[in-house]
Design a protein around this motif. Structure first.
Motif, PDB file in Angstrom:
ATOM      1  N   ALA A  66      -3.067   0.539   3.461  1.00 37.19           N
ATOM      2  CA  ALA A  66      -2.442   0.073   4.816  1.00 37.19           C
ATOM      3  C   ALA A  66      -1.026  -0.613   4.980  1.00 37.19           C
ATOM      4  CB  ALA A  66      -3.444  -0.811   5.383  1.00 37.19           C
ATOM      5  N   GLN A  67      -0.522  -1.132   3.996  1.00 33.38           N
ATOM      6  CA  GLN A  67       0.573  -1.709   3.986  1.00 33.38           C
ATOM      7  C   GLN A  67       1.027  -2.024   2.442  1.00 33.38           C
ATOM      8  OE1 GLN A  67       0.970  -5.511   5.835  1.00 33.38           O
ATOM      9  NE2 GLN A  67       2.979  -5.429   6.192  1.00 33.38           N
ATOM     10  N   VAL A  68       2.424  -2.071   2.273  1.00 33.01           N
ATOM     11  CA  VAL A  68       3.046  -2.206   0.857  1.00 33.01           C
ATOM     12  C   VAL A  68       4.469  -3.183   1.227  1.00 33.01           C
ATOM     13  CG1 VAL A  68       4.069  -1.450  -1.177  1.00 33.01           C
ATOM     14  CG2 VAL A  68       2.142  -0.117  -0.115  1.00 33.01           C
ATOM     15  N   SER A  69       4.462  -4.032   0.653  1.00 34.41           N
ATOM     16  CA  SER A  69       5.508  -4.949   0.737  1.00 34.41           C
ATOM     17  C   SER A  69       6.149  -5.479  -0.644  1.00 34.41           C
ATOM     18  CB  SER A  69       5.468  -6.143   1.637  1.00 34.41           C
ATOM     19  OG  SER A  69       4.069  -7.076   1.109  1.00 34.41           O
ATOM     20  N   GLY A  70       7.218  -6.132  -0.463  1.00 39.66           N
ATOM     21  CA  GLY A  70       7.740  -6.571  -1.813  1.00 39.66           C
ATOM     22  C   GLY A  70       8.948  -5.645  -2.373  1.00 39.66           C
ATOM     23  N   TYR A  71       9.017  -5.743  -3.727  1.00 40.16           N
ATOM     24  CA  TYR A  71      10.012  -5.161  -4.380  1.00 40.16           C
ATOM     25  C   TYR A  71       9.589  -4.956  -5.897  1.00 40.16           C
ATOM     26  CZ  TYR A  71      10.935  -9.833  -5.605  1.00 40.16           C
ATOM     27  OH  TYR A  71      10.657 -11.136  -5.837  1.00 40.16           O
ATOM     28  N   VAL A  72      10.480  -4.215  -6.439  1.00 38.56           N
ATOM     29  CA  VAL A  72      10.156  -3.677  -7.837  1.00 38.56           C
ATOM     30  C   VAL A  72       9.619  -5.042  -8.707  1.00 38.56           C
ATOM     31  CG1 VAL A  72      12.444  -3.923  -8.526  1.00 38.56           C
ATOM     32  CG2 VAL A  72      10.874  -2.614  -9.959  1.00 38.56           C
ATOM     33  N   GLY A  73       8.363  -4.905  -9.254  1.00 35.96           N
ATOM     34  CA  GLY A  73       7.934  -6.023  -9.948  1.00 35.96           C
ATOM     35  C   GLY A  73       7.105  -6.993  -9.425  1.00 35.96           C
ATOM     36  N   ASN A  74       7.172  -6.819  -7.917  1.00 39.19           N
ATOM     37  CA  ASN A  74       6.266  -7.866  -7.368  1.00 39.19           C
ATOM     38  C   ASN A  74       5.953  -6.847  -5.868  1.00 39.19           C
ATOM     39  OD1 ASN A  74       5.523 -10.313  -6.575  1.00 39.19           O
ATOM     40  ND2 ASN A  74       7.463 -10.906  -5.229  1.00 39.19           N
ATOM     41  N   PHE A  75       5.607  -5.879  -5.974  1.00 38.77           N
ATOM     42  CA  PHE A  75       5.040  -5.367  -4.768  1.00 38.77           C
ATOM     43  C   PHE A  75       3.648  -5.993  -4.489  1.00 38.77           C
ATOM     44  CE2 PHE A  75       7.566  -1.603  -6.405  1.00 38.77           C
ATOM     45  CZ  PHE A  75       8.273  -1.489  -5.552  1.00 38.77           C
ATOM     46  N   LYS A  76       3.462  -5.954  -3.057  1.00 39.17           N
ATOM     47  CA  LYS A  76       1.780  -6.368  -2.717  1.00 39.17           C
ATOM     48  C   LYS A  76       1.295  -5.177  -1.791  1.00 39.17           C
ATOM     49  CE  LYS A  76       0.937 -10.593  -1.960  1.00 39.17           C
ATOM     50  NZ  LYS A  76       1.233 -12.092  -1.453  1.00 39.17           N
ATOM     51  N   ALA A  77       0.270  -4.815  -2.167  1.00 38.85           N
ATOM     52  CA  ALA A  77      -0.434  -3.663  -1.474  1.00 38.85           C
ATOM     53  C   ALA A  77      -1.725  -4.011  -0.776  1.00 38.85           C
ATOM     54  CB  ALA A  77      -0.559  -2.299  -2.394  1.00 38.85           C
ATOM     55  N   ARG A  78      -1.710  -3.794   0.645  1.00 36.39           N
ATOM     56  CA  ARG A  78      -3.045  -4.232   1.268  1.00 36.39           C
ATOM     57  C   ARG A  78      -3.778  -3.254   1.570  1.00 36.39           C
ATOM     58  NH1 ARG A  78      -4.513  -4.605   6.854  1.00 36.39           N
ATOM     59  NH2 ARG A  78      -2.356  -4.002   7.438  1.00 36.39           N
ATOM     60  N   ILE A  79      -4.865  -3.104   0.884  1.00 35.32           N
ATOM     61  CA  ILE A  79      -5.830  -1.673   0.928  1.00 35.32           C
ATOM     62  C   ILE A  79      -7.184  -1.886   1.823  1.00 35.32           C
ATOM     63  CG2 ILE A  79      -7.278  -0.181  -0.714  1.00 35.32           C
ATOM     64  CD1 ILE A  79      -5.202  -1.392  -3.042  1.00 35.32           C
ATOM     65  N   ILE A  80      -7.449  -0.978   2.659  1.00 37.11           N
ATOM     66  CA  ILE A  80      -8.504  -0.861   3.183  1.00 37.11           C
ATOM     67  C   ILE A  80      -9.568   0.016   2.558  1.00 37.11           C
ATOM     68  CG2 ILE A  80      -9.863  -0.390   5.457  1.00 37.11           C
ATOM     69  CD1 ILE A  80      -7.659  -2.493   5.493  1.00 37.11           C
TER      70      ILE A  80
END
Length: 596
Positions: free
Chosen positions: A19-33
């Motif tokens: 649903a959403q991906v934020s952050g940057y290389v080495g520190n991505f954060k993915a919100r998954i439904i």
């Protein structure tokens, strides 16, 4: 797939959507439904009792609608996890509940709901796959009108031993075995009118493979392939093509012009014989459409979410076709399989291995080194306007506009395009190794002597500068009076550099970069366009000919185009009079405010 499901360090989120991906290389954060199955997958033994009693029947997507399934089902054999799932949009719900009563494990519940998961990720591999072309949009081949017209996917499932007919090829109308079969190639591919203009890569060899399978099962079957070109380019592919021809498969150059159905439901196909120039008719029991492929449905959404680039064909664009073929322009993101373009299985496996190796190479040290060419904020000059964060294609800059706190650059995410520095109205951003002072000193040096005879060119490192280098290597002729100032991106060309050039007597200034849609910094060159248009409007108001500022897109492979544009610029320079140049210098010097 089963090995991946059992691996202790691999987590599979099936029936899930990012649903959403934020952050940057080495520190991505993915919100998954994670969509609910309404079945507890760890407890389900896949006994099938629930499906046996389910009264709801729907077409089976895995068999392309040639067979049926229940509302509670396993998507395909050997699916991971081996657990049933309920399509709640098809299920009769608690009003039926037969599956709940039949389940001995009691692992079915209609009270389950979707889950939201958050995963911390170091790097991302995009492997979105592809979709077959929908032949209903190209109905001149009669897919929606004639029952004995199939797609290549339907044929694949039919001749498969585990398919709806247990591997027996039959005509849908009378269920008899066909004696003559025709294949039409490039359905949805290589067409400017319908479908896509690109070659789908896999269709020719898929048809050759199918013809060999059919000949193996039924040696007497007659097979005719109507084609534009047979593209058997891979290792061993030409041998397969020759084997198919030796077995009696006829390859007829040219696509059918018309198809009609005969009283016995057979099909009559009209084609032109290129050798004789006459129209020939072929009567076929079955006609198969070799479908092209197109990008996966979620490609556009994922592109916006991750800040990626797309080619004009709709597939993801790699950072460099030769040097970085599996890397995205956004650091830490890689491509595998058909996300980047149509591929067969061998190429997809190769690219998947390459993408995994690139991700491992990036992450195995536990820390990431960043490039030296990054932006740096001068906090005492920053007015917290937020413009830099708005234009950054990598979301590498954060600024709290309401709190009026200075902007912060995440150097791990910054790619060094310099667009933020060019757009900052307060000179609050330093672009390391491409500072304002360094570039302006180059402008001063280039135009210090006989400025009226020179062409000043700002060229982006990746495309137009490389195009100039290629033109030189190719020994192409173009004016010797051009002076190139290299920047990492055309987005780095600040308006004050251009005004400084005109103030120093430049007759013509050319800003050049990657083609729109092909920018190595995602969409940084869109800001170049806006900036140049703004300067041209200002030039018109000041009485300066706006044609003296040019904007051109040149790729690294377009050496000839580079030479042609330089010749065009020279013709424009020759039209600029000495009076125009001196008047421009005086106009700029008389401005009460610094031009930006």
């Amino acid at each position: 797939m089963a090995d991946a499901g059992r691996h202790p360090k691999i987590t599979l989120h099936t029936m899930s959507e990012v649903a959403q991906v934020s952050g940057y290389v080495g520190n991505f954060k993915a919100r998954i439904i994670k969509k609910t199955r309404y079945v507890v997958e760890n407890e389900c033994t896949a006994c099938g009792d629930c499906a046996t009693v389910c009264p709801v029947v729907f077409p089976d997507e895995f068999n392309v609608g040639l067979s049926s399934r229940k509302a509670i089902y396993i998507p395909f054999p050997q699916a991971v996890p081996s657990s049933y799932a309920i399509n709640i949009n098809e299920c009769m719900g608690r009003g039926c509940s037969k599956c709940i009563d039949a389940c001995e494990k009691k692992c079915i519940s209609f009270h389950m709901s979707d889950e939201e998961l958050v995963e911390n990720i170091g790097s991302i591999i995009v492997a979105t796959g592809l979709m077959p072309y929908d032949p209903r949009a190209m109905d001149e081949y009669g897919y929606t009108r004639f029952d004995n017209v199939l797609t290549s996917l339907e044929l694949e499932r039919m001749v498969n031993a585990g398919g709806p007919t247990q591997g027996k090829l039959i005509r849908p109308t009378d269920r008899n075995e066909p004696k003559t079969i025709g294949f039409i190639q490039c359905v949805g591919s290589r067409s400017a009118r319908q479908g896509s203009e690109y070659c789908s890569n896999i269709c020719c060899m898929n048809t050759i493979k199918s013809s060999l399978i059919l000949k193996e099962h039924t040696p007497d079957i007659q097979i005719k392939v109507f084609y534009i070109d047979i593209r058997a380019f891979g290792k061993g592919f030409e041998d397969l093509y020759n084997r198919s021809r030796k077995l009696g498969v006829q390859y007829l150059k040219g696509l059918p012009g018309s198809i009609e159905e005969l009283p016995d439901k057979s099909l009559r196909v009209a084609t032109e014989n290129f050798a004789t120039g006459t129209v020939q008719y072929h009567d076929l029991d079955l006609l198969v459409l070799a479908l092209g492929v197109k990008p996966a449905p979620g490609t556009q959404k994922l592109q916006e979410m991750l800040g990626l680039q797309l080619t004009p064909d709709g597939f993801f664009l790699e950072a460099h076709p030769k040097l970085l073929p599996v890397d995205a322009a956004t650091r830490g993101i890689f491509y595998a399989g058909c996300a980047e373009g149509p591929k067969d299985i061998k190429e997809s496996v190769t690219q998947g291995s390459a993408a995994a190796a690139r991700a491992i190479r990036l992450m195995h040290k536990g820390r990431i080194t960043s490039e030296a060419i990054t932006s740096e904020i001068i906090t005492e000059k920053c007015r917290s306007c937020g413009k830099c964060a708005q234009v950054c294609p990598y979301n590498a800059i954060t600024v709290d506009v309401k709190a009026k706190t200075p902007a912060i650059v995440n150097t791990a995410a910054c790619a060094g395009c310099g667009t933020c520095a060019a757009e900052c109205a307060f000179d609050a951003i330093i672009m390391n190794h491409f500072t304002d002072d360094q570039i302006q000193q180059q402008v001063n040096s280039v135009l210090s002597d006989q400025a009226e005879s020179k062409l000043l060119v700002f060229a982006c490192n990746w495309c137009s500068y490389a195009g100039a280098d290629f033109a030189g290597v190719s020994r192409l002729q173009y004016p010797a009076n051009i002076r190139i100032i290299r920047t990492m991106c055309s987005g780095r060309v600040d308006s004050k550099f251009i005004w400084r050039a005109f103030e120093n007597g430049a007759p013509i200034v050319l800003v050049s970069g990657c083609h729109i849609g092909d920018c190595h910094y995602i969409d940084a060159n869109h800001w170049t366009v806006k900036r140049v248009e703004k300067i041209r409007k200002k030039m018109t108001k000041l009485g300066i000919d706006p044609e003296r500022l040019q904007l051109e897109w040149i790729s690294a492979a377009e050496a000839t185009r580079f030479a042609q544009i330089m010749n065009k610029m020279e013709l424009l320079r020759q039209k600029v009079t000495g009076k125009e140049i001196s008047d421009t210098i005086q106009i700029i010097k008389n401005q009460p405010k610094k031009l930006t």
